[in-house]
Design a protein around this motif. Structure first.
Motif, mmCIF file in Angstrom:
data_model
loop_
_atom_site.group_PDB
_atom_site.id
_atom_site.type_symbol
_atom_site.label_atom_id
_atom_site.label_comp_id
_atom_site.label_asym_id
_atom_site.label_seq_id
_atom_site.Cartn_x
_atom_site.Cartn_y
_atom_site.Cartn_z
ATOM 1 N N PRO A 158 -0.392 6.017 -7.041
ATOM 2 C CA PRO A 158 -0.456 4.568 -7.194
ATOM 3 C C PRO A 158 -1.594 3.976 -6.371
ATOM 4 O O PRO A 158 -1.932 4.474 -5.297
ATOM 5 C CB PRO A 158 0.906 4.099 -6.665
ATOM 6 N N PRO B 128 3.828 1.508 -2.090
ATOM 7 C CA PRO B 128 5.102 0.824 -2.309
ATOM 8 C C PRO B 128 5.713 0.398 -0.981
ATOM 9 O O PRO B 128 5.420 0.979 0.076
ATOM 10 C CB PRO B 128 5.958 1.885 -2.997
ATOM 11 N N ARG C 95 9.675 -7.099 1.038
ATOM 12 C CA ARG C 95 9.131 -6.554 -0.205
ATOM 13 C C ARG C 95 8.149 -7.512 -0.897
ATOM 14 O O ARG C 95 7.074 -7.105 -1.332
ATOM 15 C CB ARG C 95 10.271 -6.197 -1.161
ATOM 16 N N ASP D 218 4.199 -6.677 -1.361
ATOM 17 C CA ASP D 218 3.588 -6.460 -2.667
ATOM 18 C C ASP D 218 2.368 -7.376 -2.854
ATOM 19 O O ASP D 218 1.377 -6.969 -3.477
ATOM 20 C CB ASP D 218 4.613 -6.717 -3.763
ATOM 21 N N SER E 233 -2.713 2.684 -1.120
ATOM 22 C CA SER E 233 -1.884 3.868 -0.932
ATOM 23 C C SER E 233 -2.569 4.818 0.034
ATOM 24 O O SER E 233 -3.794 5.001 -0.006
ATOM 25 C CB SER E 233 -1.645 4.569 -2.273
#
Length: 295
Positions: free
Chosen positions: A212, A216, A283, A287, A293
């Motif tokens: 990704p 995350p 979160r 985001d 990553s």
């Protein structure tokens, strides 16, 4: 060895790990404390329910049955990966087990073969029942295994334990086979990966897709004093790029007060105020930061 979490704290750490948690009836005051001590706690024990259906399984684990009153665990993990909290305190889930296994859990060393039942496990372990028939054929959805991983990692992180503090019922009490359908060694590897800042799949699971572009959210519990990770450096660089850096030097891989202040500035930039701008990543704000990553 640690003192058990309060109901409020358990709920907090599970949700901080990104889990969907349901509170069942009067779970906060539902326990077997009148029948024996609860704590000090030393680990997390994983079971399968030998039942099907979420509502049926949750009700059985809350109420118990003839000869074994509930709660039969602290939480039920369903096939959708949701956690249903059914007890807070001593629960009838572990029974008597091997004192050599308990010693290994306390010392976080390799588990010996369980060959005796001479110590009370209900006192020492958080217990989670996972909805599965336990026949070796009933599937374990990936979201359910990921929830087991997250639940275990959240509790271990809170208490400062490693993945070796997580065991299966089959590793505790002679004659037990739960959980059946995945290996506890594989699950512990997943938990170790999550504690290190990345989710993990068991060997043999489908190969992951392309890496990704953005990292995350690792869970709010990931960010604490002493945590070191390249992810923290990457986060800090993004905060600086957004004009929110409060670093005298760095950013670096270790979580510091400068990281917290910088992240709080990012939260305020997004319009958060008060406790919502406390500098602990959530979160939604994570985001939006789009941290590259590092895997």
């Amino acid at each position: 060895m640690a003192q058990p979490m309060s109901a409020a704290k358990l709920l907090e750490v599970l949700r901080a790990e990104g889990l969907t948690v349901h509170e069942v009836r009067d779970w906060r005051h539902h326990n077997r404390n009148a029948k024996g001590p609860w704590g000090p706690v030393n680990g997390v024990m994983i079971h399968h329910t030998v039942t099907s259906g979420t509502e049926n399984s949750v009700n059985i684990c809350y109420d118990g049955y003839a000869g074994l009153p509930g709660p039969l665990c602290h939480g039920v993990i369903d096939k959708d990966g949701h956690v249903h909290l059914v007890g807070n305190g001593r629960a009838n889930h572990a029974g008597l087990g091997d004192s050599d296994v308990l010693r290994a859990v306390v010392n976080e060393t390799r588990l010996p073969q369980d060959n005796q039942a001479d110590v009370d496990g209900n006192r020492h372990f958080y217990g989670f029942e996972c909805v599965n028939l336990g026949d070796g054929k009933d599937p374990w959805p990936e979201v359910q295994k990921e929830a087991i991983e997250k639940v275990s990692a959240a509790i271990c992180r809170h208490h400062g334990w490693s993945e070796r503090s997580v065991i299966g019922h089959k590793e505790w009490q002679p004659g037990k086979q739960d959980p059946r359908g995945f290996t506890m060694d594989g699950m512990r590897r997943r938990i170790a990966d999550r504690l290190a800042g990345k989710g993990g799949k068991e060997p043999g699971d489908p190969k992951p897709g392309p890496r990704p572009e953005h990292a995350p959210f690792p869970g709010a519990g990931f960010f604490h004093t002493g945590r070191k990770s390249p992810l923290i450096t990457a986060m800090g660089r993004r905060l600086v790029a957004e004009g929110c850096g409060h670093y005298e030097k760095g950013p670096g891989p270790e979580w510091t007060e400068a990281d917290r202040k910088s992240y709080a500035a990012w939260q305020r930039k997004l319009g958060y105020h008060g406790k919502d701008a406390d500098g602990v990543p959530g979160r939604t704000s994570w985001d939006k930061l789009k941290v590259p990553s590092t895997d």
